[in-house]
Design an enzyme around this catalytic site. Sequence first.
Site, PDB file in Angstrom:
ATOM      1  N   GLY A  69       0.800  -1.227   0.000  1.00 38.21           N
ATOM      2  CA  GLY A  69       0.000   0.000   0.000  1.00 38.21           C
ATOM      3  C   GLY A  69       0.826   1.266   0.000  1.00 38.21           C
ATOM      4  N   ARG A  84      -6.734  -9.909  -8.790  1.00 36.76           N
ATOM      5  CA  ARG A  84      -7.720  -8.859  -8.494  1.00 36.76           C
ATOM      6  C   ARG A  84      -8.456  -8.523  -9.786  1.00 36.76           C
ATOM      7  NH1 ARG A  84      -2.979  -5.592  -5.720  1.00 36.76           N
ATOM      8  NH2 ARG A  84      -2.990  -6.627  -3.690  1.00 36.76           N
ATOM      9  N   ARG A  93      -7.599   1.761  -1.466  1.00 39.36           N
ATOM     10  CA  ARG A  93      -7.399   0.985  -2.693  1.00 39.36           C
ATOM     11  C   ARG A  93      -8.538  -0.001  -2.899  1.00 39.36           C
ATOM     12  NH1 ARG A  93      -1.841  -2.257  -3.455  1.00 39.36           N
ATOM     13  NH2 ARG A  93      -2.898  -3.781  -2.142  1.00 39.36           N
ATOM     14  N   ARG A 115      -1.981  -7.339   6.302  1.00 39.87           N
ATOM     15  CA  ARG A 115      -0.964  -6.554   5.594  1.00 39.87           C
ATOM     16  C   ARG A 115      -0.401  -5.454   6.496  1.00 39.87           C
ATOM     17  NH1 ARG A 115      -1.078  -6.763  -0.626  1.00 39.87           N
ATOM     18  NH2 ARG A 115      -1.892  -8.849  -0.950  1.00 39.87           N
TER      19      ARG A 115
HETATM   20  N1  LIG Z   1       1.995   9.459  -2.755  1.00 42.21           N
HETATM   21  C1  LIG Z   1       0.757   8.972  -2.690  1.00 42.21           C
HETATM   22  N2  LIG Z   1      -0.215   9.701  -2.114  1.00 42.21           N
HETATM   23  C2  LIG Z   1      -1.480   9.229  -2.020  1.00 42.21           C
HETATM   24  N3  LIG Z   1      -1.872   8.019  -2.489  1.00 42.21           N
HETATM   25  C3  LIG Z   1      -0.942   7.248  -3.061  1.00 42.21           C
HETATM   26  C4  LIG Z   1       0.409   7.671  -3.199  1.00 42.21           C
HETATM   27  N4  LIG Z   1       1.093   6.688  -3.799  1.00 42.21           N
HETATM   28  C5  LIG Z   1       0.221   5.699  -4.042  1.00 42.21           C
HETATM   29  N5  LIG Z   1      -1.005   6.032  -3.607  1.00 42.21           N
HETATM   30  C6  LIG Z   1      -2.226   5.205  -3.639  1.00 42.21           C
HETATM   31  O1  LIG Z   1      -2.083   4.207  -2.613  1.00 42.21           O
HETATM   32  C7  LIG Z   1      -2.660   2.978  -3.019  1.00 42.21           C
HETATM   33  C8  LIG Z   1      -1.629   1.865  -2.902  1.00 42.21           C
HETATM   34  O2  LIG Z   1      -0.650   2.069  -3.907  1.00 42.21           O
HETATM   35  P1  LIG Z   1       0.009   0.841  -4.682  1.00 42.21           P
HETATM   36  O3  LIG Z   1      -1.041  -0.132  -5.083  1.00 42.21           O
HETATM   37  O4  LIG Z   1       0.872   1.414  -5.717  1.00 42.21           O
HETATM   38  O5  LIG Z   1       0.855   0.232  -3.485  1.00 42.21           O
HETATM   39  P2  LIG Z   1       1.892  -0.989  -3.490  1.00 42.21           P
HETATM   40  O6  LIG Z   1       3.022  -0.575  -2.644  1.00 42.21           O
HETATM   41  O7  LIG Z   1       2.181  -1.405  -4.866  1.00 42.21           O
HETATM   42  O8  LIG Z   1       1.052  -2.100  -2.759  1.00 42.21           O
HETATM   43  P3  LIG Z   1       1.202  -3.716  -2.809  1.00 42.21           P
HETATM   44  O9  LIG Z   1       2.529  -4.037  -2.266  1.00 42.21           O
HETATM   45  O10 LIG Z   1       0.085  -4.203  -1.962  1.00 42.21           O
HETATM   46  O11 LIG Z   1       1.048  -4.139  -4.227  1.00 42.21           O
HETATM   47  C9  LIG Z   1      -3.195   3.179  -4.419  1.00 42.21           C
HETATM   48  O12 LIG Z   1      -4.574   3.405  -4.370  1.00 42.21           O
HETATM   49  C10 LIG Z   1      -2.442   4.420  -4.932  1.00 42.21           C
HETATM   50  O13 LIG Z   1      -3.214   5.160  -5.852  1.00 42.21           O
HETATM   51  N1  LIG Z   2       9.486 -11.903  -2.544  1.00 44.53           N
HETATM   52  C1  LIG Z   2       8.613 -11.496  -3.468  1.00 44.53           C
HETATM   53  N2  LIG Z   2       7.664 -10.600  -3.165  1.00 44.53           N
HETATM   54  C2  LIG Z   2       6.835 -10.198  -4.127  1.00 44.53           C
HETATM   55  C3  LIG Z   2       6.926 -10.680  -5.446  1.00 44.53           C
HETATM   56  N3  LIG Z   2       5.961 -10.093  -6.191  1.00 44.53           N
HETATM   57  C4  LIG Z   2       5.301  -9.261  -5.367  1.00 44.53           C
HETATM   58  N4  LIG Z   2       5.832  -9.323  -4.131  1.00 44.53           N
HETATM   59  C5  LIG Z   2       5.427  -8.566  -2.944  1.00 44.53           C
HETATM   60  O1  LIG Z   2       4.244  -9.092  -2.428  1.00 44.53           O
HETATM   61  C6  LIG Z   2       3.557  -8.078  -1.731  1.00 44.53           C
HETATM   62  C7  LIG Z   2       2.093  -8.158  -2.037  1.00 44.53           C
HETATM   63  O2  LIG Z   2       1.823  -7.913  -3.390  1.00 44.53           O
HETATM   64  P1  LIG Z   2       0.317  -7.802  -3.907  1.00 44.53           P
HETATM   65  O3  LIG Z   2       0.400  -7.680  -5.383  1.00 44.53           O
HETATM   66  O4  LIG Z   2      -0.400  -9.023  -3.439  1.00 44.53           O
HETATM   67  O5  LIG Z   2      -0.261  -6.558  -3.269  1.00 44.53           O
HETATM   68  C8  LIG Z   2       4.186  -6.752  -2.161  1.00 44.53           C
HETATM   69  O6  LIG Z   2       4.940  -6.261  -1.071  1.00 44.53           O
HETATM   70  C9  LIG Z   2       5.102  -7.121  -3.274  1.00 44.53           C
HETATM   71  O7  LIG Z   2       6.274  -6.345  -3.277  1.00 44.53           O
HETATM   72  C10 LIG Z   2       7.945 -11.622  -5.738  1.00 44.53           C
HETATM   73  O8  LIG Z   2       8.131 -12.097  -6.860  1.00 44.53           O
HETATM   74  N5  LIG Z   2       8.757 -11.991  -4.733  1.00 44.53           N
END
Ligand SMILES: Nc1ncnc2c1ncn2[C@@H]1O[C@H](COP(=O)(O)OP(=O)(O)OP(=O)(O)O)[C@@H](O)[C@H]1O
Ligand SMILES: Nc1nc2c(ncn2[C@@H]2O[C@H](COP(=O)(O)O)[C@@H](O)[C@H]2O)c(=O)[nH]1
Length: 315
Positions: free
Chosen positions: A144, A174, A267, A278
């Site tokens: 997140g 998703r 999200r 999480r």
């Molecule tokens: N700087 C920011 N300010 C406000 N909202 C943000 C910012 N960066 C990302 N978001 C929002 O926060 C939410 C989570 O972002 P994102 O899905 O990119 O996180 P992530 O780190 O990839 O999460 P995960 O590890 O679960 O995949 C999204 O809805 C995104 O639009």
């Molecule tokens: N060790 C690994 N972590 C991974 C990989 N791909 C994604 N991730 C991490 O999982 C969490 C959750 O992801 P989500 O898509 O379910 O929100 C996130 O922190 C990713 O960075 C992987 O190949 N190896």
Amino acid sequence: MGEAPVMFEEDLHKNISNGTRSVSMAYEAVVAVANKQYLVGSTDESGSSIGVLALDQTTSKWITPVVLGDKPKICMDLSVIILNEERILVIRRDAASEDSIWFLELNTKFVRDQSQALETEVVSWSKGVIGDDLKPVVISGPSGVGKGTLISKLMDDFPTKFGFSVSHTTRAPRQNEQNGVHYHFSVRSDMEKDIKDGKFLEYALVHDNLYGTSVEAVEVVADAGKRCILDIDVQGARQVRASPLGAKFIFIRPPSFAELENRLRARGTETEEQVQKRLRNAKAEIEQGLSSGIFDHILENDDLEVCYRNLKHPR
Ligand SMILES: Nc1ncnc2c1ncn2[C@@H]1O[C@H](COP(=O)(O)OP(=O)(O)OP(=O)(O)O)[C@@H](O)[C@H]1O
Ligand SMILES: Nc1nc2c(ncn2[C@@H]2O[C@H](COP(=O)(O)O)[C@@H](O)[C@H]2O)c(=O)[nH]1
């Protein structure tokens, strides 16, 4: 190192039997490291890539090791230089300069760990990167925090420069996530088998699902001449740090825990129970991210544009 012993010269281009199978090798180079002699060349089994065989001098047995990493393509003219007791440098003399320098790890910590995990002999290739521009980038941070958002911006702005490493996961897709684009959505038993077969660069149990980066996922990006971006958790980052990938490591931190919680909830992709899980995991992940020493850069994602700018030009 020394010259190839007579035994090897006799074996050149012949079949080598280790009791259970026979393999023929050609265009090989021979090096002695620790108590083993390694043959590096093309084999009838290696298909299009350079093969590796080892002779354990204490038992006089031939070993066909599990070969990890992106493998160099077969070539007719190769040289091998021992760098130390852990790795050798392999030069493909008939290849273009960007594809000529390769390292073969024989006894590094990474190889020893993999060998122990897979319970077999392991060696690992990595390509010599000229300059920093093509070094893979590992991006970690709690769920997140905005990793995916930042990576999407990078890929949209520089589609020819960066390529995303598509991970495997056992979690359910998703809405609007596509198989092969966001993840390779997998069955756990298949993933476990591929892990055992050495097909993964790293893997981890994250929020109760298995996630992992296959060697192929990184290869696909490298083969396209792009810089590979990996979005993986801290456990995975630690494994990649110990591997020969030679990546840069960036940790994204939230401005506050409350803001992380807001983003995760807003999200709307997880159930309340999953959000709670999480968030619990985020505490440990942030602690490790800030203190493990794995990361070259720690960036705060408060204002998205500021963080994105810092990601493009980390100080
Ligand atoms: N700087 C920011 N300010 C406000 N909202 C943000 C910012 N960066 C990302 N978001 C929002 O926060 C939410 C989570 O972002 P994102 O899905 O990119 O996180 P992530 O780190 O990839 O999460 P995960 O590890 O679960 O995949 C999204 O809805 C995104 O639009
Ligand atoms: N060790 C690994 N972590 C991974 C990989 N791909 C994604 N991730 C991490 O999982 C969490 C959750 O992801 P989500 O898509 O379910 O929100 C996130 O922190 C990713 O960075 C992987 O190949 N190896």
